[in-house]
Design an enzyme around this catalytic site. Structure first.
Site, PDB file in Angstrom:
ATOM      1  N   HIS A  57       5.600  -6.731   0.808  1.00  0.00           N
ATOM      2  CA  HIS A  57       4.641  -5.651   0.565  1.00  0.00           C
ATOM      3  C   HIS A  57       3.795  -6.053  -0.638  1.00  0.00           C
ATOM      4  O   HIS A  57       4.054  -5.603  -1.763  1.00  0.00           O
ATOM      5  CB  HIS A  57       5.382  -4.341   0.306  1.00  0.00           C
ATOM      6  CG  HIS A  57       4.500  -3.147   0.207  1.00  0.00           C
ATOM      7  ND1 HIS A  57       4.905  -1.887   0.599  1.00  0.00           N
ATOM      8  CD2 HIS A  57       3.231  -2.989  -0.243  1.00  0.00           C
ATOM      9  CE1 HIS A  57       3.928  -1.022   0.382  1.00  0.00           C
ATOM     10  NE2 HIS A  57       2.900  -1.675  -0.132  1.00  0.00           N
ATOM     11  N   ARG A  59       1.106  -6.002  -3.366  1.00  0.00           N
ATOM     12  CA  ARG A  59       0.240  -4.998  -3.986  1.00  0.00           C
ATOM     13  C   ARG A  59      -1.020  -5.670  -4.526  1.00  0.00           C
ATOM     14  O   ARG A  59      -1.017  -6.867  -4.839  1.00  0.00           O
ATOM     15  CB  ARG A  59       0.970  -4.308  -5.140  1.00  0.00           C
ATOM     16  CG  ARG A  59       2.238  -3.571  -4.732  1.00  0.00           C
ATOM     17  CD  ARG A  59       1.940  -2.455  -3.752  1.00  0.00           C
ATOM     18  NE  ARG A  59       3.123  -1.633  -3.520  1.00  0.00           N
ATOM     19  CZ  ARG A  59       3.328  -0.429  -4.032  1.00  0.00           C
ATOM     20  NH1 ARG A  59       2.416   0.111  -4.814  1.00  0.00           N
ATOM     21  NH2 ARG A  59       4.433   0.240  -3.761  1.00  0.00           N
ATOM     22  N   HIS A  64       4.591  -8.206  -7.749  1.00  0.00           N
ATOM     23  CA  HIS A  64       5.763  -8.957  -7.273  1.00  0.00           C
ATOM     24  C   HIS A  64       5.294 -10.027  -6.284  1.00  0.00           C
ATOM     25  O   HIS A  64       5.055 -11.159  -6.683  1.00  0.00           O
ATOM     26  CB  HIS A  64       6.848  -8.041  -6.697  1.00  0.00           C
ATOM     27  CG  HIS A  64       6.360  -6.818  -5.988  1.00  0.00           C
ATOM     28  ND1 HIS A  64       5.569  -6.861  -4.861  1.00  0.00           N
ATOM     29  CD2 HIS A  64       6.588  -5.508  -6.247  1.00  0.00           C
ATOM     30  CE1 HIS A  64       5.338  -5.629  -4.446  1.00  0.00           C
ATOM     31  NE2 HIS A  64       5.929  -4.779  -5.267  1.00  0.00           N
ATOM     32  N   GLU A  88       3.508  -5.516   4.830  1.00  0.00           N
ATOM     33  CA  GLU A  88       3.238  -4.102   4.605  1.00  0.00           C
ATOM     34  C   GLU A  88       2.139  -3.932   3.566  1.00  0.00           C
ATOM     35  O   GLU A  88       1.896  -4.812   2.746  1.00  0.00           O
ATOM     36  CB  GLU A  88       4.495  -3.400   4.067  1.00  0.00           C
ATOM     37  CG  GLU A  88       5.689  -3.468   4.964  1.00  0.00           C
ATOM     38  CD  GLU A  88       6.883  -2.741   4.362  1.00  0.00           C
ATOM     39  OE1 GLU A  88       7.828  -2.466   5.122  1.00  0.00           O
ATOM     40  OE2 GLU A  88       6.888  -2.460   3.147  1.00  0.00           O
ATOM     41  N   HIS A 214      13.461   2.359   3.661  1.00  0.00           N
ATOM     42  CA  HIS A 214      13.362   2.902   2.310  1.00  0.00           C
ATOM     43  C   HIS A 214      14.700   3.510   1.904  1.00  0.00           C
ATOM     44  O   HIS A 214      15.099   4.560   2.397  1.00  0.00           O
ATOM     45  CB  HIS A 214      12.253   3.941   2.152  1.00  0.00           C
ATOM     46  CG  HIS A 214      11.683   3.953   0.748  1.00  0.00           C
ATOM     47  ND1 HIS A 214      12.332   4.522  -0.318  1.00  0.00           N
ATOM     48  CD2 HIS A 214      10.548   3.430   0.244  1.00  0.00           C
ATOM     49  CE1 HIS A 214      11.622   4.372  -1.419  1.00  0.00           C
ATOM     50  NE2 HIS A 214      10.528   3.694  -1.108  1.00  0.00           N
ATOM     51  N   GLY A 237      15.088  -3.908   1.259  1.00  0.00           N
ATOM     52  CA  GLY A 237      14.867  -4.819   0.143  1.00  0.00           C
ATOM     53  C   GLY A 237      15.672  -4.475  -1.080  1.00  0.00           C
ATOM     54  O   GLY A 237      16.561  -5.216  -1.488  1.00  0.00           O
ATOM     55  N   HIS A 238      15.381  -3.337  -1.711  1.00  0.00           N
ATOM     56  CA  HIS A 238      15.970  -3.027  -3.009  1.00  0.00           C
ATOM     57  C   HIS A 238      17.497  -3.054  -2.966  1.00  0.00           C
ATOM     58  O   HIS A 238      18.143  -3.740  -3.756  1.00  0.00           O
ATOM     59  CB  HIS A 238      15.481  -1.655  -3.490  1.00  0.00           C
ATOM     60  CG  HIS A 238      16.018  -1.261  -4.823  1.00  0.00           C
ATOM     61  ND1 HIS A 238      15.389  -1.597  -6.006  1.00  0.00           N
ATOM     62  CD2 HIS A 238      17.131  -0.576  -5.168  1.00  0.00           C
ATOM     63  CE1 HIS A 238      16.099  -1.129  -7.020  1.00  0.00           C
ATOM     64  NE2 HIS A 238      17.161  -0.509  -6.536  1.00  0.00           N
TER      65      HIS A 238
END
Length: 271
Positions: A57, A59, A64, A88, A214, A237-238
């Site tokens: 993802h 940004r 990142h 994403e 999420h 991910g996290h």
């Protein structure tokens, strides 16, 4: 055109694909002026351990995942034709430019997940508002299809808007699962899961395939997949990277794949 747009089928043996989000690996890498940890090496470890795809993802501020990472990962994915690359982002920001660059260079791009995040958001926290966002989304979905990419819309679990998402030409919706993750293990879990189940059913009736993501983790993933059948892909991910700090990345990926497989097994009776 990518055949996955129309069939919605992914080339993997399990009913739900695990796509590993590498944002947090890149975030740690960016803390130093070094290429350590390597995002492409992490992707290789994840794929070798059984992940079915890679998600990023990027940004606009490249906090990142960087533009170069997207290109490097796409090149890596060419060696893994049975897996998928999911990019994403907000299509009103930098996402479509990146997509055009990848396709222009002959690099793989299987899915674009449109997320309505603002530039300053720390993480995604809501889905698209339909029909309000529809007029701006429709031409972007068409443009993504012209590039050969499947389109998934990041959506809250609202059954009434799934037909509108399908009418825009989306191929899938990704159910935003933070509300479920917060409710898991609490008295509200069943009620919240019922909303996701209803949203998933509405999406399928509208002809949409289902993704989810999420705050899904090893504790709550199996319960979610049992309650919301037919999920084609989860992007995680996290929690996955946090687990990898303790278990190692390869073992963690294998554990998440086992969580997916457990969803297809009979649930043990409660005592």
């Amino acid at each position: 055109m990518n055949p996955l747009i129309t069939t919605g089928a992914a080339a993997h043996a399990t009913p739900t694909a695990l796509s590993v989000n590498l944002n947090k690996v890149a975030w740690l890498r960016n803390a130093r002026a070094l290429d350590r940890p390597s995002v492409t090496h992490a992707a290789t470890v994840a794929l070798e351990a059984g992940a079915h795809g890679i998600t990023v993802h990027p940004r606009p501020d490249q906090r990142h995942i960087r533009t170069q990472d997207v290109h490097d990962l796409a090149r890596l994915m060419k060696a893994w034709p049975q897996t998928e690359f999911n990019v994403e982002g907000n299509p009103h920001h930098n996402l479509m430019e990146l997509a055009r660059e990848l396709v222009g260079r002959g690099l793989p791009l299987h899915q674009l997940t449109f997320v309505p995040d603002s530039v300053e958001q720390a993480t995604s926290d809501h889905g698209w508002q339909l029909p309000q966002d529809g007029e701006r989304l429709a031409p972007l979905i068409e443009a993504a299809h012209a590039l050969g990419a499947r389109v998934s819309l990041f959506m809250d679990p609202l059954p009434d808007v799934m037909a509108a998402a399908a009418a825009l030409g989306a191929d899938r919706v990704e159910l935003y699962t933070e509300a479920y993750a917060r409710a898991h293990g609490t008295p509200q879990q069943a009620e919240v899961l019922a909303r996701y189940s209803a949203a998933g059913e509405a999406a399928r009736r509208a002809g949409l395939a289902l993704n989810a993501g999420h705050d899904l983790n090893r504790d709550n993933l199996t319960d979610f997949l049992r309650a919301v059948p037919g999920v084609r892909e989860v992007s995680i991910g996290h929690a996955l990277i946090a687990d990898a700090l303790e278990l190692g990345l390869a073992k963690t990926v294998r554990d998440y794949v086992r969580c997916i497989h457990r969803a297809d097994m009979p649930e043990a009776p409660r005592r």
